[in-house]
Motif scaffolding. Structure first.
Motif, mmCIF file in Angstrom:
data_model
loop_
_atom_site.group_PDB
_atom_site.id
_atom_site.type_symbol
_atom_site.label_atom_id
_atom_site.label_comp_id
_atom_site.label_asym_id
_atom_site.label_seq_id
_atom_site.Cartn_x
_atom_site.Cartn_y
_atom_site.Cartn_z
ATOM 1 N N LYS A 41 0.825 -1.211 0.000
ATOM 2 C CA LYS A 41 0.000 0.000 0.000
ATOM 3 C C LYS A 41 0.860 1.262 0.000
ATOM 4 N N ILE A 42 1.999 1.203 0.682
ATOM 5 C CA ILE A 42 2.910 2.350 0.667
ATOM 6 C C ILE A 42 3.426 2.597 -0.750
ATOM 7 N N GLU A 43 3.753 1.527 -1.463
ATOM 8 C CA GLU A 43 4.231 1.668 -2.844
ATOM 9 C C GLU A 43 3.136 2.201 -3.759
ATOM 10 N N GLU A 44 1.902 1.772 -3.513
ATOM 11 C CA GLU A 44 0.781 2.283 -4.312
ATOM 12 C C GLU A 44 0.570 3.776 -4.062
ATOM 13 N N ILE A 45 0.720 4.199 -2.810
ATOM 14 C CA ILE A 45 0.591 5.628 -2.489
ATOM 15 C C ILE A 45 1.695 6.419 -3.180
ATOM 16 N N ALA A 46 2.924 5.890 -3.125
ATOM 17 C CA ALA A 46 4.053 6.578 -3.761
ATOM 18 C C ALA A 46 3.845 6.687 -5.265
ATOM 19 N N SER A 47 3.371 5.616 -5.890
ATOM 20 C CA SER A 47 3.135 5.622 -7.342
ATOM 21 C C SER A 47 2.053 6.628 -7.722
ATOM 22 N N ALA A 48 0.962 6.639 -6.942
ATOM 23 C CA ALA A 48 -0.129 7.580 -7.228
ATOM 24 C C ALA A 48 0.334 9.019 -7.028
ATOM 25 N N GLY A 49 1.155 9.231 -6.015
ATOM 26 C CA GLY A 49 1.699 10.572 -5.777
ATOM 27 C C GLY A 49 2.558 11.042 -6.931
ATOM 28 N N GLN A 50 3.356 10.133 -7.493
ATOM 29 C CA GLN A 50 4.186 10.478 -8.644
ATOM 30 C C GLN A 50 3.329 10.832 -9.857
ATOM 31 N N GLN A 51 2.216 10.120 -10.036
ATOM 32 C CA GLN A 51 1.302 10.438 -11.140
ATOM 33 C C GLN A 51 0.745 11.851 -10.996
ATOM 34 N N LEU A 52 0.330 12.182 -9.766
ATOM 35 C CA LEU A 52 -0.196 13.529 -9.521
ATOM 36 C C LEU A 52 0.876 14.582 -9.786
ATOM 37 N N GLN A 53 2.069 14.338 -9.295
ATOM 38 C CA GLN A 53 3.159 15.294 -9.467
ATOM 39 C C GLN A 53 3.510 15.475 -10.940
ATOM 40 N N SER A 54 3.523 14.383 -11.691
ATOM 41 C CA SER A 54 3.860 14.449 -13.110
ATOM 42 C C SER A 54 2.831 15.268 -13.878
ATOM 43 N N LEU A 55 1.553 15.039 -13.581
ATOM 44 C CA LEU A 55 0.494 15.779 -14.261
ATOM 45 C C LEU A 55 0.586 17.267 -13.953
ATOM 46 N N ILE A 56 0.749 17.593 -12.698
ATOM 47 C CA ILE A 56 0.824 19.003 -12.297
ATOM 48 C C ILE A 56 2.052 19.673 -12.896
ATOM 49 N N ASN A 57 3.197 18.975 -12.901
ATOM 50 C CA ASN A 57 4.412 19.532 -13.492
ATOM 51 C C ASN A 57 4.233 19.806 -14.982
ATOM 52 N N SER A 58 3.582 18.874 -15.677
ATOM 53 C CA SER A 58 3.347 19.067 -17.114
ATOM 54 C C SER A 58 2.483 20.297 -17.363
ATOM 55 N N LEU A 59 1.446 20.470 -16.551
ATOM 56 C CA LEU A 59 0.566 21.629 -16.706
ATOM 57 C C LEU A 59 1.328 22.927 -16.458
ATOM 58 N N LEU A 60 2.193 22.944 -15.444
ATOM 59 C CA LEU A 60 2.965 24.152 -15.132
ATOM 60 C C LEU A 60 3.966 24.467 -16.236
ATOM 61 N N ILE A 61 4.651 23.447 -16.745
ATOM 62 C CA ILE A 61 5.622 23.663 -17.817
ATOM 63 C C ILE A 61 4.932 24.169 -19.069
ATOM 64 N N MET A 62 3.783 23.581 -19.400
ATOM 65 C CA MET A 62 3.035 24.027 -20.582
ATOM 66 C C MET A 62 2.639 25.488 -20.462
ATOM 67 N N ALA A 63 2.190 25.879 -19.283
ATOM 68 C CA ALA A 63 1.786 27.269 -19.069
ATOM 69 C C ALA A 63 2.965 28.207 -19.284
ATOM 70 N N LYS A 64 4.147 27.820 -18.786
ATOM 71 C CA LYS A 64 5.332 28.663 -18.954
ATOM 72 C C LYS A 64 5.777 28.718 -20.410
ATOM 73 N N LEU A 65 5.768 27.565 -21.086
ATOM 74 C CA LEU A 65 6.149 27.536 -22.500
ATOM 75 C C LEU A 65 5.213 28.400 -23.330
ATOM 76 N N GLU A 66 3.911 28.295 -23.044
ATOM 77 C CA GLU A 66 2.914 29.022 -23.824
ATOM 78 C C GLU A 66 3.031 30.525 -23.612
#
Length: 357
Positions: free
Chosen positions: A176-201
């Protein structure tokens, strides 16, 4: 405009329509004619006008009343109405504007003036349609982001609740700890992509170019995604150049492009198939390809799928946010490169990135 603009002429005199049709000849407009205001109101859905030329002086329903009724309907409020009138007094023209008219043209109609006014109103309508499309896209984008954020968030909440249960084995706790870590990474990746796109645009992001070993960065990307591929029994195949060569890129952003392309390929590939990552150096620059055996991309979608919030092939079991390929396009173009997609015969797609050094 991509489609032929539709112009509706409402006039009780057919001869007047003939004059307007002649004056607008060669403008590539689709002209419709309604001999009465009531018929125009009844058939607006079939006409689907982008602009309306409306005669003021008509029996039964005059132009003023027709204009008021059209503008009272929220579906047609944005359609520009040009009043065609023999009236020249300022009070009469003020009445036209008060009724909701967007413009007016005096009789006898001058061809140059008519074409200019119609073109101007069509430009306004096109701008309105573009804004509405953008608002719809943003609404869809918010819905998709919420949907994709909820999945890993739900996984985190559920795993946390399970960890609170008494008597949980150490193995289950670790899972369950590994599942939490994996889900957290998914959230972080999505948010980072959105922030980078906003800066690029916005043009507020400067790329941090460094010399990167193309083979090494590809090997790293494949290694990080092997576990996800294994869950679908997918084989990852790497066709890479010998280590030692370099390409100048923003390593963090280019790596995110590779992650998105590989994740996309795995997402859409059927079980027991393979995903291929190819890379080679060019003179100058480099070429990277991600090859999958998924549903492929139809010709009419090959440009649109790189636009924000566009989705290619809808699959019920696949979570799609419509931002991954848009991010890739923005990131590669910021590197002054090109990204495209083509068929992988007999099935699937080939995403190609060309970097020019």
């Amino acid at each position: 405009m991509d489609t032929q603009p539709s112009v509706l002429v409402i006039d009780d005199e057919p001869d007047n329509f003939d004059v307007l049709e002649t004056l607008l000849d060669g403008e590539n407009y689709q002209l419709h004619y309604a001999p009465s205001g009531q018929q125009a109101l009844d058939r607006l859905h079939s006409f689907q006008p982008d602009v309306i030329l409306l005669d003021v002086m008509m029996p039964d329903l005059d132009g003023m009343e027709i204009c008021r009724r059209i503008k009272a309907d929220s579906q047609w409020q944005a359609v520009p109405i040009i009043m065609v009138t023999a009236l020249t007094g300022k009070e009469d023209l003020a009445r036209c504007i008060a009724a909701g008219a967007d413009d007016f043209i005096s009789k006898p109609v001058n061809g140059v003036e008519l074409r200019a006014r119609v073109h101007s109103m069509l430009r306004i309508k096109q701008q309105y349609d573009s804004v509405q499309n953008l608002l719809k896209l943003r609404e869809d984008m918010v819905n998709m982001i919420v949907h994709d954020l909820r999945n890993p968030l739900a996984s985190i909440v559920l795993s946390t609740e399970i960890l609170r249960l008494p008597g949980l084995s150490p193995e289950k706790q670790q899972q369950k700890i590994e599942e939490i870590a994996s889900a957290g990474q998914q959230l972080q990746s999505l948010i980072n992509s959105l922030l980078i796109m906003a800066k690029l645009e916005s043009g507020k992001m400067s790329l941090n170019y460094t010399e990167v070993d193309l083979s090494a960065i590809c090997i790293s990307a494949v290694a990080d995604i092997e576990a996800i591929a294994a869950q679908k029994n997918l084989t990852l195949v790497s066709e890479l150049p010998q280590p030692g060569g370099v390409v100048k890129v923003d390593a963090a952003i280019f790596r995110r492009v590779l992650d998105n392309l590989l994740s996309n390929a795995i997402k859409f590939s059927p079980s027991n198939s393979q995903v291929i990552l190819r890379a080679e150096y060019l003179e100058p620059g480099a070429k990277v390809q991600v090859v999958d055996s998924g549903p492929g991309v139809s010709k009419d979608l090959r440009q649109r799928i790189f636009e924000k919030y566009e989705i290619g092939t809808l699959l019920q079991e696949v979570s799609q946010i419509g931002l991954g390929l848009a991010f890739c396009k923005m990131a590669i173009e910021a590197h002054h490169g090109i990204i495209r997609v083509e068929d992988n015969h007999p099935r699937g797609g080939i995403f190609t990135v060309l970097l020019q050094q």
